[in-house]
Design a protein around this motif. Structure first.
Motif, mmCIF file in Angstrom:
data_model
loop_
_atom_site.group_PDB
_atom_site.id
_atom_site.type_symbol
_atom_site.label_atom_id
_atom_site.label_comp_id
_atom_site.label_asym_id
_atom_site.label_seq_id
_atom_site.Cartn_x
_atom_site.Cartn_y
_atom_site.Cartn_z
ATOM 1 N N GLY A 194 81.959 -3.155 -25.834
ATOM 2 C CA GLY A 194 81.044 -2.015 -25.918
ATOM 3 C C GLY A 194 79.599 -2.454 -25.887
ATOM 4 O O GLY A 194 78.758 -1.831 -25.219
ATOM 5 N N ALA A 195 79.276 -3.546 -26.586
ATOM 6 C CA ALA A 195 77.905 -4.071 -26.591
ATOM 7 C C ALA A 195 77.507 -4.585 -25.211
ATOM 8 O O ALA A 195 76.374 -4.370 -24.756
ATOM 9 N N ILE A 196 78.429 -5.276 -24.535
ATOM 10 C CA ILE A 196 78.147 -5.797 -23.184
ATOM 11 C C ILE A 196 77.840 -4.653 -22.218
ATOM 12 O O ILE A 196 76.852 -4.690 -21.462
ATOM 13 N N HIS B 7 64.802 -9.404 -20.855
ATOM 14 C CA HIS B 7 65.768 -10.462 -20.548
ATOM 15 C C HIS B 7 66.160 -11.243 -21.797
ATOM 16 O O HIS B 7 67.296 -11.688 -21.920
ATOM 17 N N TRP B 8 65.213 -11.419 -22.725
ATOM 18 C CA TRP B 8 65.500 -12.203 -23.931
ATOM 19 C C TRP B 8 66.518 -11.494 -24.829
ATOM 20 O O TRP B 8 67.091 -12.130 -25.703
ATOM 21 N N TYR B 9 66.756 -10.227 -24.593
ATOM 22 C CA TYR B 9 67.675 -9.448 -25.423
ATOM 23 C C TYR B 9 68.977 -9.140 -24.697
ATOM 24 O O TYR B 9 70.061 -9.456 -25.181
ATOM 25 N N TRP B 10 68.884 -8.511 -23.537
ATOM 26 C CA TRP B 10 70.081 -7.984 -22.888
ATOM 27 C C TRP B 10 70.882 -9.046 -22.156
ATOM 28 O O TRP B 10 72.096 -8.932 -22.034
ATOM 29 N N ILE B 11 70.218 -10.085 -21.657
ATOM 30 C CA ILE B 11 70.969 -11.184 -21.050
ATOM 31 C C ILE B 11 70.827 -12.463 -21.878
ATOM 32 O O ILE B 11 71.686 -13.344 -21.834
ATOM 33 N N GLY B 12 69.751 -12.539 -22.670
ATOM 34 C CA GLY B 12 69.470 -13.744 -23.455
ATOM 35 C C GLY B 12 69.987 -13.688 -24.878
ATOM 36 O O GLY B 12 69.712 -14.600 -25.662
ATOM 37 N N ALA B 13 70.740 -12.639 -25.241
ATOM 38 C CA ALA B 13 71.272 -12.556 -26.605
ATOM 39 C C ALA B 13 72.660 -11.927 -26.629
ATOM 40 O O ALA B 13 73.605 -12.516 -27.165
ATOM 41 N N ILE B 14 72.815 -10.736 -26.079
ATOM 42 C CA ILE B 14 74.049 -9.963 -26.265
ATOM 43 C C ILE B 14 75.304 -10.690 -25.769
ATOM 44 O O ILE B 14 76.292 -10.786 -26.521
ATOM 45 N N PRO B 15 75.347 -11.232 -24.535
ATOM 46 C CA PRO B 15 76.577 -11.922 -24.114
ATOM 47 C C PRO B 15 76.945 -13.080 -25.033
ATOM 48 O O PRO B 15 78.124 -13.273 -25.362
ATOM 49 N N LEU C 34 76.896 -1.573 -22.889
ATOM 50 C CA LEU C 34 75.666 -0.877 -23.262
ATOM 51 C C LEU C 34 74.432 -1.661 -22.849
ATOM 52 O O LEU C 34 73.455 -1.084 -22.337
ATOM 53 N N ALA C 35 74.446 -2.975 -23.042
ATOM 54 C CA ALA C 35 73.309 -3.804 -22.629
ATOM 55 C C ALA C 35 73.119 -3.763 -21.124
ATOM 56 O O ALA C 35 71.987 -3.672 -20.620
ATOM 57 N N ALA C 36 74.228 -3.823 -20.373
ATOM 58 C CA ALA C 36 74.136 -3.759 -18.909
ATOM 59 C C ALA C 36 73.592 -2.407 -18.461
ATOM 60 O O ALA C 36 72.764 -2.325 -17.533
ATOM 61 N N ALA C 37 74.019 -1.324 -19.130
ATOM 62 C CA ALA C 37 73.538 0.012 -18.778
ATOM 63 C C ALA C 37 72.041 0.145 -19.053
ATOM 64 O O ALA C 37 71.330 0.849 -18.314
ATOM 65 N N CYS C 38 71.559 -0.519 -20.094
ATOM 66 C CA CYS C 38 70.130 -0.444 -20.420
ATOM 67 C C CYS C 38 69.261 -1.042 -19.319
ATOM 68 O O CYS C 38 68.089 -0.675 -19.167
ATOM 69 N N TYR C 39 69.815 -1.975 -18.543
ATOM 70 C CA TYR C 39 69.043 -2.599 -17.458
ATOM 71 C C TYR C 39 68.745 -1.615 -16.327
ATOM 72 O O TYR C 39 67.748 -1.760 -15.612
ATOM 73 N N PRO D 183 72.112 -3.221 -32.968
ATOM 74 C CA PRO D 183 70.673 -3.076 -33.204
ATOM 75 C C PRO D 183 69.847 -4.025 -32.347
ATOM 76 O O PRO D 183 68.725 -3.692 -31.947
ATOM 77 N N LYS D 184 70.402 -5.195 -32.019
ATOM 78 C CA LYS D 184 69.662 -6.154 -31.191
ATOM 79 C C LYS D 184 69.341 -5.563 -29.821
ATOM 80 O O LYS D 184 68.270 -5.822 -29.259
ATOM 81 N N ILE D 185 70.243 -4.751 -29.270
ATOM 82 C CA ILE D 185 70.017 -4.136 -27.953
ATOM 83 C C ILE D 185 68.755 -3.290 -27.962
ATOM 84 O O ILE D 185 67.979 -3.282 -26.992
ATOM 85 N N PHE D 186 68.514 -2.571 -29.067
ATOM 86 C CA PHE D 186 67.427 -1.586 -29.090
ATOM 87 C C PHE D 186 66.149 -2.091 -29.753
ATOM 88 O O PHE D 186 65.094 -1.476 -29.587
ATOM 89 N N ILE D 187 66.231 -3.202 -30.482
ATOM 90 C CA ILE D 187 65.035 -3.744 -31.125
ATOM 91 C C ILE D 187 63.987 -4.125 -30.094
ATOM 92 O O ILE D 187 62.781 -4.082 -30.380
ATOM 93 N N VAL D 188 64.424 -4.463 -28.889
ATOM 94 C CA VAL D 188 63.464 -4.857 -27.850
ATOM 95 C C VAL D 188 62.406 -3.779 -27.629
ATOM 96 O O VAL D 188 61.236 -4.078 -27.373
ATOM 97 N N PHE D 189 62.783 -2.504 -27.739
ATOM 98 C CA PHE D 189 61.807 -1.442 -27.508
ATOM 99 C C PHE D 189 60.718 -1.442 -28.580
ATOM 100 O O PHE D 189 59.561 -1.124 -28.301
ATOM 101 N N ALA D 190 61.085 -1.810 -29.809
ATOM 102 C CA ALA D 190 60.124 -1.793 -30.910
ATOM 103 C C ALA D 190 59.167 -2.970 -30.866
ATOM 104 O O ALA D 190 58.147 -2.957 -31.557
ATOM 105 N N VAL D 191 59.467 -3.986 -30.059
ATOM 106 C CA VAL D 191 58.523 -5.104 -29.909
ATOM 107 C C VAL D 191 57.862 -5.098 -28.535
ATOM 108 O O VAL D 191 56.702 -5.502 -28.398
ATOM 109 N N MET D 192 58.584 -4.628 -27.515
ATOM 110 C CA MET D 192 58.021 -4.613 -26.165
ATOM 111 C C MET D 192 56.967 -3.519 -26.018
ATOM 112 O O MET D 192 55.866 -3.770 -25.474
#
Length: 556
Positions: free
Chosen positions: A542-544, A86-94, A546-551, A293-302
């Protein structure tokens, strides 16, 4: 003072320290090379507005990717599971997309050198001075968080005393920013971005291999914590209990709107990178490039946090010597061989320095241009403010060392950061958003909106939540509520004050309010910026999408 577990000391050798030494030499080398481009105060504070979008975009995301983010979000993954997305896909990208497409044209065309300076143009001196002081204070507090986090990690992993780690890192940041200004900070942040990834990717891959892959890890954590642990929205219905202490409404409004937009659109440590871009097109694309890159960095920390929860099932509980903050250091000790270990330690130090440098470089700009030059020592030659900028940088680093000990009183540094954002960024955001979209908002409404929003958020956190008047399950949940309260209070007060005070003359609002014509003519697009893949709208939407699709894979 909060410390990591003593048993996490890393088996470093000469190769690891050699890698670390090479990194520090390169960092200082970049600072000295950037010095040649610093001729004026604009060069020092905003890189002469000359940098390409790909450089400012990577610096934008690296400035946010401090070690508090790496340690804190890995800890959040270990504690709350997949909810960390949530901190990335809804808490950053929009919010990053909104900054690029909507707000950067206002910032860049107005030729402001800082975020508070925009409030001076839109409202008046009182709003400008208060926002400058609040931002400068918050920047030093946040820089101190990075220094404090660095000291506890370096002490645990390498055995250095905390004060040694604080002084060494602080001096390196001081030297390369003082010498090369923002250009030095930005180019080092680009380097740090790749160094951080070089540290996190092996940790993520080896961690998944250690626990048998994603499916095996998911099965293990589901048995330990229940089915909601591996879903993003499980257990977030209103009235449902979940470890995060937040329901879908507070996640969307508190984190996804108020905290997120408040941070990404008004935090000058981020916006400063976009303002240093060479033209408006590059400035708009800066946060949009950073969003991918912000969309995918979550995987490297989560994922490291989830792996740590499998390896040590009782991590973070009274039955274990390890806290949630130990997730990354634990995997470094367990999985990485020498050489790769040196890269990982270097990556952590790079992350600390990126987070600190971003806040120190934004602090020196705001203090010099918005406070000192505007209200204390006026009308001096440009060389004077250039020298003063270097001096205040040193003072800012020293002050950050002091505020590092304030962070020590909080058991969770990520909760502490979110608390600061709810106090300082959210009130500034409500003033910005109303000022940009409501032409009638009066000159005096800005300062009173800031006062009301900051006071309401603090009262909610310290009196209502900490005082036990309302039961909120966690500090993070309390931060979401404080952000909403601060936003609503600031907005209501701005409306009320506007009804009883005079608006700013229409002629002074040109280019500052949505729907008005900017007095500055539109820039002619460079030929390269006309290509389809550089169009800001395409990048943003495109970022929006992609982030929604990741959910989708984590919502059922």
């Amino acid at each position: 003072m909060q410390t990591l577990a003593e048993g996490l000391r890393l088996p470093t050798n000469g190769l690891d320290y050699a890698i670390l030494a090479i990194y520090f030499v390169v960092v200082l080398g970049i600072g000295f090379m950037a010095r040649a481009s610093v001729k004026t105060s604009l060069d020092f504070f905003l890189s002469g507005r000359s940098l390409p979008a790909w450089v400012t975009g990577l610096a934008f995301v690296a400035a946010n990717l401090g070690a508090t983010e790496i340690l804190g979000m890995a800890a959040t993954g270990a504690q709350y599971g997949v909810a960390v997305v949530h901190w990335y896909w809804i808490g950053a990208i929009p919010a990053m997309v909104f900054l690029g497409l909507v707000m950067m044209p206002f910032y860049y065309r107005s030729k402001v050198r800082s975020v508070p300076e925009f409030l001076l143009q839109r409202f008046d001196k009182s709003a400008h001075l208060l926002s400058s002081v609040l931002f400068a204070f918050a920047a030093i507090l946040i820089a101190g968080v990075n220094l404090y986090a660095l000291s506890i990690v370096v002490e645990a992993l390498l055995g250095w005393p905390q004060w040694v780690a604080i002084v060494v890192a602080g001096l390196f940041v001081l030297v390369y920013i003082t010498i090369g200004g923002l250009s030095s900070a930005i180019y080092n942040e680009v380097l740090q971005f790749f160094v951080i990834l070089a540290a996190l990717i092996p940790l993520t891959v080896l961690g998944l291999k250690r626990v048998g892959g994603w499916d095996a890890m998911s099965d293990s954590l589901t048995k330990q914590h229940g089915g909601d642990f591996m879903t993003a929205w499980g257990g977030t219905g209103i009235g449902d209990a979940n470890p995060l202490g937040a329901n879908w409404l507070t996640i969307i409004l508190g984190l996804g709107f108020v905290l997120s937009f408040g941070y990404w659109t008004t935090n000058f440590a981020e916006v400063q990178r976009a303002l240093s871009a060479k033209n408006l097109s590059a400035a708009k694309r800066t946060p949009l490039i950073a969003a991918f890159p912000k969309i995918f960095i979550v995987f490297a920390v989560m994922i490291p946090g989830l792996v740590a929860a499998v390896i040590v099932p009782k991590i973070g509980t009274p039955d274990s010597d390890l806290t949630y903050n130990d997730a990354i250091p634990l995997l470094m000790q367990e999985l990485l061989p020498n050489g790769v270990l040196g890269i990982a330690v270097t990556g952590l130090l790079a992350a600390f320095m990126a987070g600190m440098a971003a806040n120190v470089s934004s602090f020196n700009t705001v203090f010099t241009t918005d406070i000192w030059q505007r209200y204390v020592v006026k009308d001096k030659p440009d060389t004077y403010y250039l020298r003063f900028g270097r001096l205040i940088t040193a003072i800012g680093v020293l002050a950050s060392i002091g505020t590092a000990f304030i962070a020590a009183s909080f058991s969770n540094i990520m909760s502490y950061l979110q608390t600061l954002f709810s106090f300082f960024n959210v009130p500034m955001f409500v003033v910005f958003i109303i000022g940009m979209f409501w032409k009638r908002a009066s000159m005096k409404s800005g300062v009173w909106g800031l006062v009301a929003g900051t006071a309401a958020a603090m009262i909610n956190y310290f009196w209502i939540y900490k005082g036990g008047i309302i039961d909120i399950p966690s500090d993070q949940g309390a931060n979401f509520v404080s952000a909403i309260v601060g936003f609503v209070a600031g907005a209501v007060v701005m409306v009320v004050v506007t009804l009883f005070t005079a608006p700013k003359p229409d002629a002074e609002l040109a280019g500052l309010v949505y729907g008005t014509e900017s007095p500055s003519p539109d820039e002619e697009l460079e030929e390269a910026d006309k290509t389809w893949y550089r169009k800001p709208a395409l990048l943003g939407w495109g970022a929006i999408v992609l982030a929604a699709a990741c959910y989708i894979p984590y919502s059922f």
